[in-house]
Design a protein around this motif. Sequence first.
Motif, PDB file in Angstrom:
ATOM      1  N   ALA A  83       0.830  -1.209   0.000  1.00  0.00           N
ATOM      2  CA  ALA A  83       0.000   0.000   0.000  1.00  0.00           C
ATOM      3  C   ALA A  83       0.864   1.259   0.000  1.00  0.00           C
ATOM      4  O   ALA A  83       0.564   2.229  -0.703  1.00  0.00           O
ATOM      5  N   ILE A  84       1.953   1.226   0.771  1.00  0.00           N
ATOM      6  CA  ILE A  84       2.829   2.394   0.850  1.00  0.00           C
ATOM      7  C   ILE A  84       3.711   2.504  -0.388  1.00  0.00           C
ATOM      8  O   ILE A  84       3.775   3.561  -1.033  1.00  0.00           O
ATOM      9  N   GLU A  85       4.378   1.404  -0.737  1.00  0.00           N
ATOM     10  CA  GLU A  85       5.345   1.445  -1.832  1.00  0.00           C
ATOM     11  C   GLU A  85       4.670   1.640  -3.186  1.00  0.00           C
ATOM     12  O   GLU A  85       5.105   2.466  -3.997  1.00  0.00           O
ATOM     13  N   GLY A  86       3.624   0.852  -3.433  1.00  0.00           N
ATOM     14  CA  GLY A  86       2.945   0.947  -4.719  1.00  0.00           C
ATOM     15  C   GLY A  86       1.814   1.945  -4.710  1.00  0.00           C
ATOM     16  O   GLY A  86       1.735   2.828  -5.566  1.00  0.00           O
TER      17      GLY A  86
ATOM     18  N   VAL B 134      12.936  -2.020   4.691  1.00  0.00           N
ATOM     19  CA  VAL B 134      13.850  -1.296   3.809  1.00  0.00           C
ATOM     20  C   VAL B 134      13.080  -0.705   2.626  1.00  0.00           C
ATOM     21  O   VAL B 134      13.228   0.485   2.291  1.00  0.00           O
ATOM     22  N   ALA B 135      12.246  -1.519   1.982  1.00  0.00           N
ATOM     23  CA  ALA B 135      11.491  -1.054   0.822  1.00  0.00           C
ATOM     24  C   ALA B 135      10.519   0.060   1.198  1.00  0.00           C
ATOM     25  O   ALA B 135      10.346   1.033   0.456  1.00  0.00           O
ATOM     26  N   ILE B 136       9.872  -0.080   2.346  1.00  0.00           N
ATOM     27  CA  ILE B 136       8.920   0.944   2.780  1.00  0.00           C
ATOM     28  C   ILE B 136       9.618   2.285   2.975  1.00  0.00           C
ATOM     29  O   ILE B 136       9.134   3.333   2.522  1.00  0.00           O
TER      30      ILE B 136
ATOM     31  N   GLY C 149       9.238   5.590   0.556  1.00  0.00           N
ATOM     32  CA  GLY C 149       8.644   6.746   1.203  1.00  0.00           C
ATOM     33  C   GLY C 149       9.276   8.052   0.760  1.00  0.00           C
ATOM     34  O   GLY C 149       8.614   9.104   0.751  1.00  0.00           O
ATOM     35  N   ILE C 150      10.548   8.014   0.366  1.00  0.00           N
ATOM     36  CA  ILE C 150      11.253   9.238  -0.036  1.00  0.00           C
ATOM     37  C   ILE C 150      10.643   9.850  -1.293  1.00  0.00           C
ATOM     38  O   ILE C 150      10.252  11.022  -1.284  1.00  0.00           O
ATOM     39  N   PRO C 151      10.549   9.118  -2.427  1.00  0.00           N
ATOM     40  CA  PRO C 151       9.923   9.724  -3.608  1.00  0.00           C
ATOM     41  C   PRO C 151       8.456  10.055  -3.402  1.00  0.00           C
ATOM     42  O   PRO C 151       7.940  10.985  -4.027  1.00  0.00           O
ATOM     43  N   THR C 152       7.771   9.304  -2.530  1.00  0.00           N
ATOM     44  CA  THR C 152       6.365   9.623  -2.253  1.00  0.00           C
ATOM     45  C   THR C 152       6.248  11.031  -1.690  1.00  0.00           C
ATOM     46  O   THR C 152       5.409  11.830  -2.129  1.00  0.00           O
ATOM     47  N   VAL C 153       7.101  11.365  -0.727  1.00  0.00           N
ATOM     48  CA  VAL C 153       7.095  12.710  -0.152  1.00  0.00           C
ATOM     49  C   VAL C 153       7.478  13.750  -1.211  1.00  0.00           C
ATOM     50  O   VAL C 153       6.872  14.828  -1.296  1.00  0.00           O
ATOM     51  N   VAL C 154       8.466  13.435  -2.040  1.00  0.00           N
ATOM     52  CA  VAL C 154       8.895  14.358  -3.095  1.00  0.00           C
ATOM     53  C   VAL C 154       7.739  14.644  -4.050  1.00  0.00           C
ATOM     54  O   VAL C 154       7.475  15.803  -4.410  1.00  0.00           O
ATOM     55  N   PHE C 155       7.045  13.593  -4.483  1.00  0.00           N
ATOM     56  CA  PHE C 155       5.925  13.782  -5.414  1.00  0.00           C
ATOM     57  C   PHE C 155       4.802  14.593  -4.777  1.00  0.00           C
ATOM     58  O   PHE C 155       4.189  15.434  -5.438  1.00  0.00           O
ATOM     59  N   LEU C 156       4.503  14.338  -3.517  1.00  0.00           N
ATOM     60  CA  LEU C 156       3.426  15.076  -2.850  1.00  0.00           C
ATOM     61  C   LEU C 156       3.799  16.544  -2.676  1.00  0.00           C
ATOM     62  O   LEU C 156       2.942  17.434  -2.834  1.00  0.00           O
TER      63      LEU C 156
END
Length: 313
Positions: free
Chosen positions: A206-209, A277-279, A283-290
Amino acid sequence: MTFDGSWAEGREAPPAPDAPDGPVRATTSGETRRWLRPPWVRLIVLLVAFVLADTVVGGIDQGLDDVPVVGLPVGVVLAALVLFAYVKAIRFVEHREVAELARDGAAADVRRGTLIGIVLFLACIGIIAMFGGYHAGWGSIGAMLTTFGLMCAVAAAEELIFRGVLFRIVEEMAGTWGALVVSALIFGALHLVNPDATVWGALGIAIEGGLMAGAAYAATRTLWLPIGLHLGWNFAEGGIFGVTVSGSHGTVGLLKGTLSGSAVLTGGNFGPEASLVAILICGIPTVVFLRLAARRGRIHPRPRRASAAAAEH
């Protein structure tokens, strides 16, 4: 993380022509389509249609796992077919041009997304290997090419369902944050049916994808970047490093990988997607995109009901 020169310098990449900054809403016209105007009706109709299409794609993919010569071209053709079907379905149901699959900049966004997905998984498996959790021998180039073709079909079909239909239409009803949460949780929950699935693994998916792809869609308002992210991650996971993809065992790519050690580090039998590790990495690009979406004014609140708006006046 640097995606291209303009993003690295803090400037927005120019939007694709006619690409909307807000939720893409139906512009249905004519008496015959009036019943399709409510968002929840369109959501059900389109989800049913594309879940059935995804089931067909998945069945064909499984049948081509051991046919490398056929798997690559068939996977690419299936991806093209589901994209074509999405465009036709949206035009029929919503009577509009499909700006989220605009051709301008499509190839660049898919390439960019694929590269980012590969780099993210490379960082993930690199950290796991550094702590002794990953070991590999040689697989085969044929298996790698087959996996690439099949993952093209999977990435296209799943992103059309979860971002093109679910996220986009839920956003009309619940705003961007509501759409992110709903689409991510459903995306993760559906992976609970996979072999060796756990609640933790579903949360990781849910977080990664779900969150990362939803944030990429919110930032760009096109589906091409999420498709590329999905393709790059899955291809690197199964096609290059040969480890279990979301519980699907027996994956062989360019390498034949094995995982050992703590499930927190490796994801256990479900694969690296269930690892901490994957989560953290995704999470880094998720924050960048948001942050990028917010800077571009593409985070939209939940629409107020007509009755509430009228009461204020």
